[in-house]
Design a protein around this motif. Sequence first.
Motif, PDB file in Angstrom:
ATOM      1  N   PHE A 189     -19.823   0.021  16.394  1.00 15.30           N
ATOM      2  CA  PHE A 189     -19.425   1.268  15.745  1.00 15.30           C
ATOM      3  C   PHE A 189     -18.060   1.711  16.264  1.00 15.30           C
ATOM      4  CE2 PHE A 189     -19.470   5.994  15.715  1.00 15.30           C
ATOM      5  CZ  PHE A 189     -19.558   6.182  14.346  1.00 15.30           C
ATOM      6  N   GLY A 190     -17.924   1.702  17.588  1.00 10.08           N
ATOM      7  CA  GLY A 190     -16.650   2.089  18.189  1.00 10.08           C
ATOM      8  C   GLY A 190     -15.522   1.161  17.773  1.00 10.08           C
ATOM      9  N   LEU A 191     -15.788  -0.141  17.851  1.00  7.83           N
ATOM     10  CA  LEU A 191     -14.725  -1.100  17.551  1.00  7.83           C
ATOM     11  C   LEU A 191     -14.384  -1.120  16.059  1.00  7.83           C
ATOM     12  CD1 LEU A 191     -15.702  -4.119  19.823  1.00  7.83           C
ATOM     13  CD2 LEU A 191     -14.316  -2.126  20.318  1.00  7.83           C
ATOM     14  N   LEU A 192     -15.447  -1.047  15.222  1.00  7.23           N
ATOM     15  CA  LEU A 192     -15.201  -1.078  13.784  1.00  7.23           C
ATOM     16  C   LEU A 192     -14.456   0.164  13.323  1.00  7.23           C
ATOM     17  CD1 LEU A 192     -18.384  -2.664  12.209  1.00  7.23           C
ATOM     18  CD2 LEU A 192     -16.105  -3.634  12.481  1.00  7.23           C
ATOM     19  N   ALA A 193     -14.715   1.302  13.998  1.00  4.12           N
ATOM     20  CA  ALA A 193     -14.017   2.532  13.625  1.00  4.12           C
ATOM     21  C   ALA A 193     -12.515   2.334  13.760  1.00  4.12           C
ATOM     22  CB  ALA A 193     -14.491   3.686  14.494  1.00  4.12           C
ATOM     23  N   LEU A 194     -12.099   1.697  14.835  1.00  4.83           N
ATOM     24  CA  LEU A 194     -10.661   1.468  15.025  1.00  4.83           C
ATOM     25  C   LEU A 194     -10.132   0.494  13.976  1.00  4.83           C
ATOM     26  CD1 LEU A 194      -8.145   1.934  17.013  1.00  4.83           C
ATOM     27  CD2 LEU A 194      -8.566  -0.436  17.546  1.00  4.83           C
ATOM     28  N   LEU A 195     -10.931  -0.532  13.720  1.00  7.74           N
ATOM     29  CA  LEU A 195     -10.503  -1.527  12.729  1.00  7.74           C
ATOM     30  C   LEU A 195     -10.351  -0.866  11.357  1.00  7.74           C
ATOM     31  CD1 LEU A 195      -9.954  -4.563  12.834  1.00  7.74           C
ATOM     32  CD2 LEU A 195     -12.206  -4.893  11.805  1.00  7.74           C
ATOM     33  N   THR A 196     -11.355  -0.029  10.992  1.00  7.62           N
ATOM     34  CA  THR A 196     -11.301   0.687   9.722  1.00  7.62           C
ATOM     35  C   THR A 196     -10.044   1.546   9.659  1.00  7.62           C
ATOM     36  OG1 THR A 196     -13.659   0.928  10.046  1.00  7.62           O
ATOM     37  CG2 THR A 196     -12.697   2.085   8.178  1.00  7.62           C
ATOM     38  N   LEU A 197      -9.808   2.264  10.764  1.00  8.39           N
ATOM     39  CA  LEU A 197      -8.647   3.145  10.852  1.00  8.39           C
ATOM     40  C   LEU A 197      -7.374   2.368  10.598  1.00  8.39           C
ATOM     41  CD1 LEU A 197      -7.065   5.637  11.879  1.00  8.39           C
ATOM     42  CD2 LEU A 197      -7.603   4.941  14.181  1.00  8.39           C
ATOM     43  N   PHE A 198      -7.264   1.219  11.252  1.00  4.69           N
ATOM     44  CA  PHE A 198      -6.043   0.433  11.148  1.00  4.69           C
ATOM     45  C   PHE A 198      -5.875  -0.132   9.733  1.00  4.69           C
ATOM     46  CE2 PHE A 198      -3.579  -3.505  11.795  1.00  4.69           C
ATOM     47  CZ  PHE A 198      -2.405  -2.892  12.213  1.00  4.69           C
ATOM     48  N   VAL A 199      -6.986  -0.689   9.207  1.00  2.46           N
ATOM     49  CA  VAL A 199      -6.930  -1.261   7.857  1.00  2.46           C
ATOM     50  C   VAL A 199      -6.583  -0.173   6.843  1.00  2.46           C
ATOM     51  CG1 VAL A 199      -8.322  -2.312   6.044  1.00  2.46           C
ATOM     52  CG2 VAL A 199      -8.475  -3.169   8.377  1.00  2.46           C
ATOM     53  N   ASP A 200      -7.206   1.004   7.020  1.00  2.00           N
ATOM     54  CA  ASP A 200      -6.945   2.128   6.121  1.00  2.00           C
ATOM     55  C   ASP A 200      -5.458   2.503   6.143  1.00  2.00           C
ATOM     56  OD1 ASP A 200      -7.610   4.360   4.448  1.00  2.00           O
ATOM     57  OD2 ASP A 200      -7.438   5.638   6.216  1.00  2.00           O
ATOM     58  N   LEU A 201      -4.878   2.584   7.343  1.00  2.00           N
ATOM     59  CA  LEU A 201      -3.462   2.939   7.470  1.00  2.00           C
ATOM     60  C   LEU A 201      -2.577   1.895   6.791  1.00  2.00           C
ATOM     61  CD1 LEU A 201      -3.126   4.180  11.154  1.00  2.00           C
ATOM     62  CD2 LEU A 201      -2.817   5.526   9.101  1.00  2.00           C
ATOM     63  N   VAL A 202      -2.884   0.624   7.048  1.00  2.00           N
ATOM     64  CA  VAL A 202      -2.040  -0.434   6.502  1.00  2.00           C
ATOM     65  C   VAL A 202      -2.149  -0.455   4.979  1.00  2.00           C
ATOM     66  CG1 VAL A 202      -1.720  -2.927   6.372  1.00  2.00           C
ATOM     67  CG2 VAL A 202      -2.106  -1.844   8.579  1.00  2.00           C
ATOM     68  N   MET A 203      -3.398  -0.283   4.461  1.00  2.00           N
ATOM     69  CA  MET A 203      -3.568  -0.319   3.011  1.00  2.00           C
ATOM     70  C   MET A 203      -2.875   0.861   2.345  1.00  2.00           C
ATOM     71  SD  MET A 203      -6.989  -2.268   2.080  1.00  2.00           S
ATOM     72  CE  MET A 203      -7.808  -0.904   1.400  1.00  2.00           C
ATOM     73  N   ASP A 204      -3.004   2.057   2.967  1.00  2.00           N
ATOM     74  CA  ASP A 204      -2.352   3.234   2.394  1.00  2.00           C
ATOM     75  C   ASP A 204      -0.834   3.134   2.489  1.00  2.00           C
ATOM     76  OD1 ASP A 204      -4.797   4.193   1.891  1.00  2.00           O
ATOM     77  OD2 ASP A 204      -4.751   5.860   3.320  1.00  2.00           O
ATOM     78  N   GLY A 205      -0.370   2.565   3.584  1.00  2.00           N
ATOM     79  CA  GLY A 205       1.067   2.633   3.843  1.00  2.00           C
ATOM     80  C   GLY A 205       1.850   1.416   3.403  1.00  2.00           C
ATOM     81  N   TYR A 206       1.152   0.365   2.910  1.00  2.00           N
ATOM     82  CA  TYR A 206       1.886  -0.889   2.704  1.00  2.00           C
ATOM     83  C   TYR A 206       3.057  -0.806   1.713  1.00  2.00           C
ATOM     84  CZ  TYR A 206       0.069  -2.474  -1.799  1.00  2.00           C
ATOM     85  OH  TYR A 206      -0.195  -2.597  -3.127  1.00  2.00           O
ATOM     86  N   PRO A 207       3.023   0.127   0.696  1.00  2.00           N
ATOM     87  CA  PRO A 207       4.200   0.152  -0.185  1.00  2.00           C
ATOM     88  C   PRO A 207       5.489   0.516   0.558  1.00  2.00           C
ATOM     89  CG  PRO A 207       2.430   1.573  -1.031  1.00  2.00           C
ATOM     90  CD  PRO A 207       2.010   1.095   0.299  1.00  2.00           C
ATOM     91  N   ARG A 208       5.370   1.110   1.733  1.00  2.00           N
ATOM     92  CA  ARG A 208       6.562   1.571   2.432  1.00  2.00           C
ATOM     93  C   ARG A 208       7.061   0.585   3.487  1.00  2.00           C
ATOM     94  NH1 ARG A 208       9.622   3.950   0.564  1.00  2.00           N
ATOM     95  NH2 ARG A 208      10.278   5.442   2.134  1.00  2.00           N
ATOM     96  N   PHE A 209       6.372  -0.527   3.652  1.00  2.00           N
ATOM     97  CA  PHE A 209       6.828  -1.478   4.677  1.00  2.00           C
ATOM     98  C   PHE A 209       8.003  -2.299   4.171  1.00  2.00           C
ATOM     99  CE2 PHE A 209       2.305  -1.198   6.245  1.00  2.00           C
ATOM    100  CZ  PHE A 209       2.640  -0.412   7.321  1.00  2.00           C
ATOM    101  N   ASN A 210       9.199  -1.746   4.307  1.00  2.00           N
ATOM    102  CA  ASN A 210      10.393  -2.505   3.967  1.00  2.00           C
ATOM    103  C   ASN A 210      11.554  -2.000   4.826  1.00  2.00           C
ATOM    104  OD1 ASN A 210      11.249  -0.081   2.739  1.00  2.00           O
ATOM    105  ND2 ASN A 210      10.110  -0.644   0.899  1.00  2.00           N
ATOM    106  N   ILE A 211      12.684  -2.681   4.700  1.00  2.00           N
ATOM    107  CA  ILE A 211      13.819  -2.365   5.571  1.00  2.00           C
ATOM    108  C   ILE A 211      14.294  -0.926   5.363  1.00  2.00           C
ATOM    109  CG2 ILE A 211      16.195  -3.002   6.159  1.00  2.00           C
ATOM    110  CD1 ILE A 211      14.217  -5.042   7.069  1.00  2.00           C
ATOM    111  N   GLN A 212      14.288  -0.466   4.084  1.00  2.00           N
ATOM    112  CA  GLN A 212      14.777   0.892   3.807  1.00  2.00           C
ATOM    113  C   GLN A 212      14.022   1.946   4.601  1.00  2.00           C
ATOM    114  OE1 GLN A 212      14.689  -1.093   0.725  1.00  2.00           O
ATOM    115  NE2 GLN A 212      16.871  -1.303   1.119  1.00  2.00           N
TER     116      GLN A 212
END
Lengths: 321, 317
Positions: free
Chosen positions: B43-66
């Motif tokens: 539960f503890g470990l998956l919570a962090l994984l979920t958090l990280f995956v959630d951030l990356v999925m939400d934020g991926y359109p902005r991952f560029n040099i600009q």
Amino acid sequence: MMSATNKVSKNSSSTTASLTTVSPRLAKNVQRHFKERVIEFILMLAALSAVFTTFAIVAILLYESLGFFKTVSIVEFFTSKEWTPLFEDAHYGIMPLVAGTLTTSAVALAVAIPVGTIAAIYLSEFASHRAREIVKPILELLVGVPTIVFGYFALLFVTPILQKIYPELPGFNMLSAGIVMGIMIIPYIASIAEDAMRAVPMSMREGSYAMGATRFQTAIRVVTPAAVSGIVAAYILGISRAVGETMVVAVAAGQQPTFTFDPTEGAATITAYIVQVAMGDLPHASIGYQSIFAAGLVLFAMTLCFNILGHIVRKKYREQY
Amino acid sequence: MNSNIQKNKASVIENLDAVRAMIKRHKRNDILFATIGLIAIMFGLLALLTLFVDLVMDGYPRFNIQFFSDFPSRRAGSAGLLSAWVGSLLVMLVTFLTAVPIGVAAGLYLEEYAPKNWFSDLIEINVSNLAGVPSIIYGLLALGLFVYGLNLGQSILTAGLTLGLLILPIVIVSTREAIRAIPIAIREAAYAVGATKWQVVKDHIVKYSQGGILTGVIIGMSRALGETAPIITIGALTFIAFLPPSPITTEVPFINFEWLSSSFTVLPIQMFNWLSRPDHAFHINAAATGAIIIVVTLLMNGTAIWLRYKIRKNIKW
């Protein structure tokens, strides 16, 4: 024989000579001695910086709070159930903020204590050596995740999920902030509690196994009672962390000081209030400016009590074996 | 007589069945708890994984040099992190230069010089107490002392000093732990050949403890990178669309200190700013920033933990 006496006389003559003119080696020694003292003094000053920081914190909080309590009576501060220092009709009762702080902390502990304790027992008594070697560092990694990131998680991940279960839940609520804070504290509690259990001597477990007890019985009836003060210390330090936590509640629990213990409502905590005021542009030495120091003083006193309590309890278990 | 034995036999068998049932039950409890424990940890470990995956999925359109080379903007799509990461870098530089020398010196004093009396007890109590003070209280200290007391303003210097004080206990504690692991024989050997105390400390104690100290410094710096509350409390601006003056100039003396008094923003502040806007487009920026902060702090902490593991394995006194 002759050469020996010669040497003695030579030595004595050189001693008398050094009384008048210091030999270069001896002079260097004096210099060295002085340098040593200077270095020790500088190192001591560095160590004193810790004392200085504590005194500076207490002094600043007390000084600004004193200005605050010149306009606000202490009785109103602790009894009024309204906190509106920035309004026209100003009320200065810290209780709504304290209630918000306690409610979010209670939710956090309701999550973190059971999960953290079970995780600690599992890690200490059930997990294989290899599994522990892998999980322990990951727990340490988790402790290091910045809290603002957990704020995002609370506001935009947990709250929408909770709203699917309770549709009437407001967007800012103490429940989701508390749950996420709990998740944040789990590794912290698990790590300290596990240390306490590892400190229980192996002979106690062996005694228990020799009597035919299972792992579960040994863990619950032998190891846990023996480590109870360390486990309690972990809880207390967890409470202290929950009370002082800022970003999760500032982002997800709401900014409205409301006197309520209902976690499904939104309410400001002490820390959220300080953030809210600090973000606005308040003039120095105004009552609003002073009010965050008064709130900070209450927070400091609360966490200090928990920290001292935690250290007392922890020290006790250290001396037991 | 005979019937008695028969009876006994029956009761023993009955007892045996009861005992077997009990053992079975207890074994089942064991497995049950092991499963619950595993779930608790997951539960503890998956919570962090979920958090990280959630951030990356939400934020991926902005991952560029600009995203790294643009200033913050009113339009979410063209807003970037340039002033934030430059600010974080400069603030961390000040933090490093304050916390490391003072923290290491304090650790050396407490372990090697301090006499065991009320005075060293006082310092020790203060260090362990400071480690438990909420970070926002450091912000209030900085607001009263640095911003208004010493008139440093809401500058990079103020923020760096504040975070320096904040991570000081971490550096002191890790320094002390590293020093404590050095056997007394090392010191005795150095004294035996005529070294002074400072020579022992400088040439032996610091040398042998530098790995452990580095671990603590990295953990402290990663904490400083992610801290938001104290920086908000000193009143740091959140909309900064310029860079501080460069620390390195083309003219003699090639270094200037104007940047110290410049206003600034840092990564977590920028994230908080975007996160507290109602417009969802800004939340994407916040997610991308959060993912970057997590990656950097996890990398730093991971390095520290790996370093500690390596030191423990390699050093055999």
